[in-house]
Design a protein around this motif. Structure first.
Motif, PDB file in Angstrom:
ATOM      1  N   VAL A  34       0.868  -1.183   0.000  1.00 15.25           N
ATOM      2  CA  VAL A  34       0.000   0.000   0.000  1.00 15.25           C
ATOM      3  C   VAL A  34       0.901   1.229   0.000  1.00 15.25           C
ATOM      4  O   VAL A  34       1.690   1.436   0.927  1.00 15.25           O
ATOM      5  N   LEU A  35       0.778   2.045  -1.048  1.00 18.59           N
ATOM      6  CA  LEU A  35       1.700   3.154  -1.269  1.00 18.59           C
ATOM      7  C   LEU A  35       0.934   4.450  -1.509  1.00 18.59           C
ATOM      8  O   LEU A  35      -0.222   4.440  -1.922  1.00 18.59           O
ATOM      9  N   SER A  36       1.603   5.579  -1.265  1.00 13.92           N
ATOM     10  CA  SER A  36       1.038   6.886  -1.539  1.00 13.92           C
ATOM     11  C   SER A  36       2.031   7.699  -2.356  1.00 13.92           C
ATOM     12  O   SER A  36       3.187   7.290  -2.535  1.00 13.92           O
ATOM     13  N   GLY A  37       1.580   8.826  -2.862  1.00 13.51           N
ATOM     14  CA  GLY A  37       2.445   9.666  -3.662  1.00 13.51           C
ATOM     15  C   GLY A  37       2.231   9.453  -5.146  1.00 13.51           C
ATOM     16  O   GLY A  37       1.337   8.718  -5.578  1.00 13.51           O
ATOM     17  N   ALA A  38       3.073  10.098  -5.965  1.00 15.45           N
ATOM     18  CA  ALA A  38       2.932  10.021  -7.412  1.00 15.45           C
ATOM     19  C   ALA A  38       3.565   8.763  -7.982  1.00 15.45           C
ATOM     20  O   ALA A  38       3.131   8.273  -9.032  1.00 15.45           O
ATOM     21  N   ASP A  95       4.556   3.355 -11.216  1.00 16.47           N
ATOM     22  CA  ASP A  95       4.476   4.728 -11.722  1.00 16.47           C
ATOM     23  C   ASP A  95       3.094   5.107 -12.237  1.00 16.47           C
ATOM     24  O   ASP A  95       2.933   6.148 -12.874  1.00 16.47           O
ATOM     25  N   LYS A  96       2.093   4.255 -11.979  1.00 17.64           N
ATOM     26  CA  LYS A  96       0.713   4.568 -12.342  1.00 17.64           C
ATOM     27  C   LYS A  96      -0.175   4.322 -11.141  1.00 17.64           C
ATOM     28  O   LYS A  96      -0.010   3.332 -10.426  1.00 17.64           O
ATOM     29  N   LEU A 155      -1.019   1.806  -5.508  1.00 14.38           N
ATOM     30  CA  LEU A 155      -0.549   3.183  -5.346  1.00 14.38           C
ATOM     31  C   LEU A 155      -1.762   4.103  -5.350  1.00 14.38           C
ATOM     32  O   LEU A 155      -2.495   4.163  -6.339  1.00 14.38           O
ATOM     33  N   GLY A 156      -2.011   4.785  -4.232  1.00 14.98           N
ATOM     34  CA  GLY A 156      -3.186   5.649  -4.139  1.00 14.98           C
ATOM     35  C   GLY A 156      -4.450   4.846  -3.939  1.00 14.98           C
ATOM     36  O   GLY A 156      -4.482   3.885  -3.152  1.00 14.98           O
ATOM     37  N   ASN A 157      -5.502   5.206  -4.668  1.00 14.63           N
ATOM     38  CA  ASN A 157      -6.788   4.521  -4.514  1.00 14.63           C
ATOM     39  C   ASN A 157      -6.773   3.155  -5.188  1.00 14.63           C
ATOM     40  O   ASN A 157      -6.252   3.002  -6.298  1.00 14.63           O
TER      41      ASN A 157
END
Length: 268
Positions: A34-38, A95-96, A155-157
């Motif tokens: 589970v990651l956050s950011g761009a 990266d997406k 990554l994100g949602n």
């Protein structure tokens, strides 16, 4: 559908588990799910061992079987891959935004036969089988193999595009998102076999960290008539989920061997 709380079932049911539980177990372990950011990088370890996530037996050979699927359906790539004595390691650039699937997928056929009095073996794509066995071969025994080992990173949602089944072999279609698993909460999944619900199949659930405790915390649950099964996670950690099926040859139909494994992270 049956629901299980692991503490009540934390026994090794040796007589009931599939053959995969008695052999070395393959695993694909991410450094984070589970990651956050761009963007972010995730490291992976891949090996086979008696105790899940313990690199003490053999590396997984991923050169021709690693499949990385981005949320938009495009293919990702592995960086810095290295095969050691006990594990294979690699990195993936996430990266997406959304949910990625990182999988080790192998499918094909294997066969044994006798030619001119000598035992021979063959392995390759199912499409090559008809022409691969020489004329005059006897005692031909063929088997269709389909194995899938996967893990997920978001990554994100979270998204669900990578969960669409292919209709081949054993596959898991989550009802509860695999990157939204929390200790003490129930999660539900559906097991599919060749695109149809896989009823009454044994599913092994094992928590990592066995080296540092006496209780193996491993159990076997079964799918319902609709292929679904539910687990209430007793603790946070990395979990190994596995099921397999073997069928003998019938008439002209070859024997079959299918296996599905998922590595899931349960957060506090």
């Amino acid at each position: 559908m049956k629901k299980f709380a692991l503490p009540a079932l934390a026994l090794i049911l040796a007589a009931a588990v599939p053959m995969a539980a008695q052999a070395h177990r393959g695993w694909l372990l991410p450094s984070a799910t589970v990651l956050s950011g761009a963007e972010a990088w995730v490291a992976f370890d891949a090996g086979a061992s008696n105790g899940v996530f313990i690199a003490d037996h053999a590396p997984l050979r991923l050169a021709n079987s690693l499949v990385i699927t981005a949320p938009d359906g495009s293919s990702g790539s592995a960086a810095n891959m290295m095969q050691g004595e006990y594990r294979t390691t690699f990195d993936v650039h996430i990266d997406k935004p959304g949910t990625w699937k990182i999988a080790n997928v192998s499918a094909g056929m294997s066969a044994s036969y006798t030619l001119d009095g000598e035992a021979q073996r063959w392995r390759g794509p199912a499409t090559d089988f008809a022409t691969a066995i020489p004329a005059g071969a006897t005692d031909v025994r063929a088997q269709v193999n389909n194995n899938r080992l996967e893990t997920f990173v978001t990554l994100g949602n979270p998204t669900d595009s990578v969960f669409a089944p292919t209709g081949q072999g054993l596959e898991m279609v989550p009802v509860t998102h695999p990157n939204d698993l929390v200790a003490g909460e129930e999660a539900t999944f559906t097991l599919m076999k060749d695109g149809q619900p896989a009823a009454d199949m044994a599913v092994i659930v094992a928590r990592g960290g066995l080296r540092y405790r006496d209780n193996p915390e491993e159990t076997t649950v079964r799918t319902g008539a609709d292929g679904s099964f539910s687990i209430t996670w007793p603790e946070a950690g990395m979990y190994w989920i596995n099921t397999s099926e073997r069928a003998d040859a019938v008439g002209d139909a070859p024997a079959q061997s299918m296996q599905y494994t998922a590595v899931l992270e349960v957060l506090p």
